[in-house]
Structure formats: C-alpha cells, structure tokens
Design a protein around this motif. Structure first.
Motif, PDB file in Angstrom:
ATOM      1  N   UNK A   4       0.844  -1.196   0.000  1.00 54.68           N
ATOM      2  CA  UNK A   4       0.000   0.000   0.000  1.00 54.68           C
ATOM      3  C   UNK A   4       0.880   1.246   0.000  1.00 54.68           C
ATOM      4  N   UNK A   5       0.696   2.105  -0.981  1.00 54.17           N
ATOM      5  CA  UNK A   5       1.548   3.286  -1.137  1.00 54.17           C
ATOM      6  C   UNK A   5       1.445   4.244   0.037  1.00 54.17           C
ATOM      7  N   UNK A   6       0.293   4.321   0.670  1.00 55.49           N
ATOM      8  CA  UNK A   6       0.075   5.262   1.766  1.00 55.49           C
ATOM      9  C   UNK A   6       0.303   4.623   3.138  1.00 55.49           C
ATOM     10  N   UNK A   7       1.078   3.590   3.204  1.00 59.78           N
ATOM     11  CA  UNK A   7       1.337   2.904   4.475  1.00 59.78           C
ATOM     12  C   UNK A   7       2.038   3.845   5.456  1.00 59.78           C
ATOM     13  N   UNK A   8       1.791   3.645   6.742  1.00 56.62           N
ATOM     14  CA  UNK A   8       2.435   4.448   7.769  1.00 56.62           C
ATOM     15  C   UNK A   8       3.895   4.028   7.909  1.00 56.62           C
ATOM     16  N   UNK A   9       4.701   4.883   8.543  1.00 57.49           N
ATOM     17  CA  UNK A   9       6.113   4.545   8.724  1.00 57.49           C
ATOM     18  C   UNK A   9       6.260   3.286   9.584  1.00 57.49           C
ATOM     19  N   UNK A  10       5.360   3.106  10.527  1.00 64.77           N
ATOM     20  CA  UNK A  10       5.412   1.904  11.355  1.00 64.77           C
ATOM     21  C   UNK A  10       5.154   0.659  10.506  1.00 64.77           C
ATOM     22  N   UNK A  11       4.167   0.731   9.615  1.00 70.54           N
ATOM     23  CA  UNK A  11       3.859  -0.400   8.742  1.00 70.54           C
ATOM     24  C   UNK A  11       4.995  -0.658   7.749  1.00 70.54           C
ATOM     25  N   UNK A  12       5.608   0.432   7.260  1.00 70.71           N
ATOM     26  CA  UNK A  12       6.736   0.289   6.333  1.00 70.71           C
ATOM     27  C   UNK A  12       7.885  -0.446   7.019  1.00 70.71           C
ATOM     28  N   UNK A  13       8.207  -0.029   8.248  1.00 69.54           N
ATOM     29  CA  UNK A  13       9.303  -0.657   8.972  1.00 69.54           C
ATOM     30  C   UNK A  13       9.010  -2.128   9.245  1.00 69.54           C
TER      31      UNK A  13
END
Length: 210
Positions: free
Chosen positions: A61-70
């Motif tokens: 998901x392009x709009x993922x949060x930084x927590x989800x990205x990590x």
C-alpha cells in the motif's frame, strides 16, 4: 510483466548497492525516474531508478504508515536471509553450465522454485552478487564464468587471502616489542623511567654517596 520486474512505484520494495552491500528499501516517491526511498535502517535517500538492483517487489500500500513500512521491511529482510541460507550458489553455477552464458536473477531462482516470488528472486540475486568467482554482475544480468576462469579466480582469491594473513601476522609480531617497550618504560626500565630517578644523590662536595 510481473510485479517484481516492473518500474518501481510508491509502496514497492527494492534493493540497491552501497559500498558493495545490498540495502533493502521502500519506495516513498517516484518522479521522472527519480526515487525517494527509506531504508531498513530508517534512512531516507534519493537516487535515480537506474541505481536499483534489477529485482523489485512486492508492492505494498503506497500510503502505508512509517510503522507499517518498517514492519514490512523487517519481515522481508528476515525472509530473504532465511532463503539465502537454503540455496547453494555453487549448485546454481553447475546447473547453468552449458545452458546459458548470462541470465537474470529470476532465471536462476527458477532453478530452485517453480514460480519464485520477489523475496526468492532477491535472495538468489544477493547470492549471485557475493559469488564473484563464479558470476559477474553486468546489469541487468549475471555472466556465468566457465570452469577454467572459476579455477583461476579462486586461485587468485586464495593468494590474496594468504597475503592478508601474512601482513596481519607481521603487524602482530611488530606490535609485541613495541608494547613491551612501553611497559618497560612505565616500569622504570626504559629511557626516562624510574630507574634513572633512583640514582644516588650527590653528597657534600659534589661526590656521590656510595
């Protein structure tokens, strides 16, 4: 074209080389072939898309949060390391002999898995990058060295390792007397040490007391 070969876009997992080390990253922005990424170590970098290694994906998901990205990057890093441990790169080289002179990471991954996913392709790509005596990375593909060249390169590699060991051993031997001199000086057995300070003081008339 499958997701792991498509042009990277926001939400895409990608890898690039920095200092001969593979860096795992997440594409935050893409504009006219230029990318802004965040790495596994939470560092933001900008670079042209051409600098990425020739395997990308999966796309999240392009709009993922930084927590989800990590969290996603941590999971991909762990899985790719586990997959690397399952593959014998020497066997890949043997299977490629007489089949191809060069191929992409995906082709080699298909020797191991029927329909490799992005993590499996990336794991194989990492192994091929490290196996410099058997493969040469010539983006976007890997050249397969013939047996005689592998033997030559392995011989050179062994010689270089031997020279490094000799140099290291020589440095260690040189360090021993230097350290001993330093300890002797501190104990008063060297120039300027306590032994000189302990000489008998002159007596009356300038004569040294015995």
């Amino acid at each position: 074209m499958s997701d792991h070969l498509m042009t990277p876009r926001p939400g895409c997992v990608a890898e690039f080389l920095q200092g001969n080390q593979v860096q795992l990253a997440w594409v935050l922005e893409e504009s006219s072939g230029k990318l802004r990424l965040v790495t596994l170590t939470k560092r933001e970098v900008k670079m042209p898309a051409a600098r990425l290694l020739p395997w990308t994906g999966p796309v999240h998901e392009a709009q993922a949060s930084r927590e989800d990205i990590q969290h996603a990057l941590d999971e991909h890093a762990t899985r790719r390391a586990e997959l690397e441990a399952q593959v014998d790169v020497a066997e890949l080289w043997e299977m490629a002999q007489g089949e191809v002179e060069e191929a992409r990471a995906q082709w080699f991954a298909q020797l191991v898995w029927q329909d490799p996913d992005p993590d499996q392709i990336a794991a194989v790509g990492r192994l091929l990058l490290e196996a410099k005596t058997r493969f040469k990375f010539q983006p976007p593909a890997f050249l397969v060295h013939p047996a005689d060249k592998v033997e030559l390169l392995e011989s050179r590699q062994a010689e270089e390792l031997w020279r490094e060991k000799v140099i290291t051993a020589g440095q260690d031997l040189f360090q021993v007397p230097v350290d001993a001199q330093g300890r002797a000086a501190r104990a008063g057995h060297g120039p300027g040490g306590a032994r000189q300070a302990a000489r008998p003081a002159p007596g009356p008339g300038g004569r040294t007391r015995r």
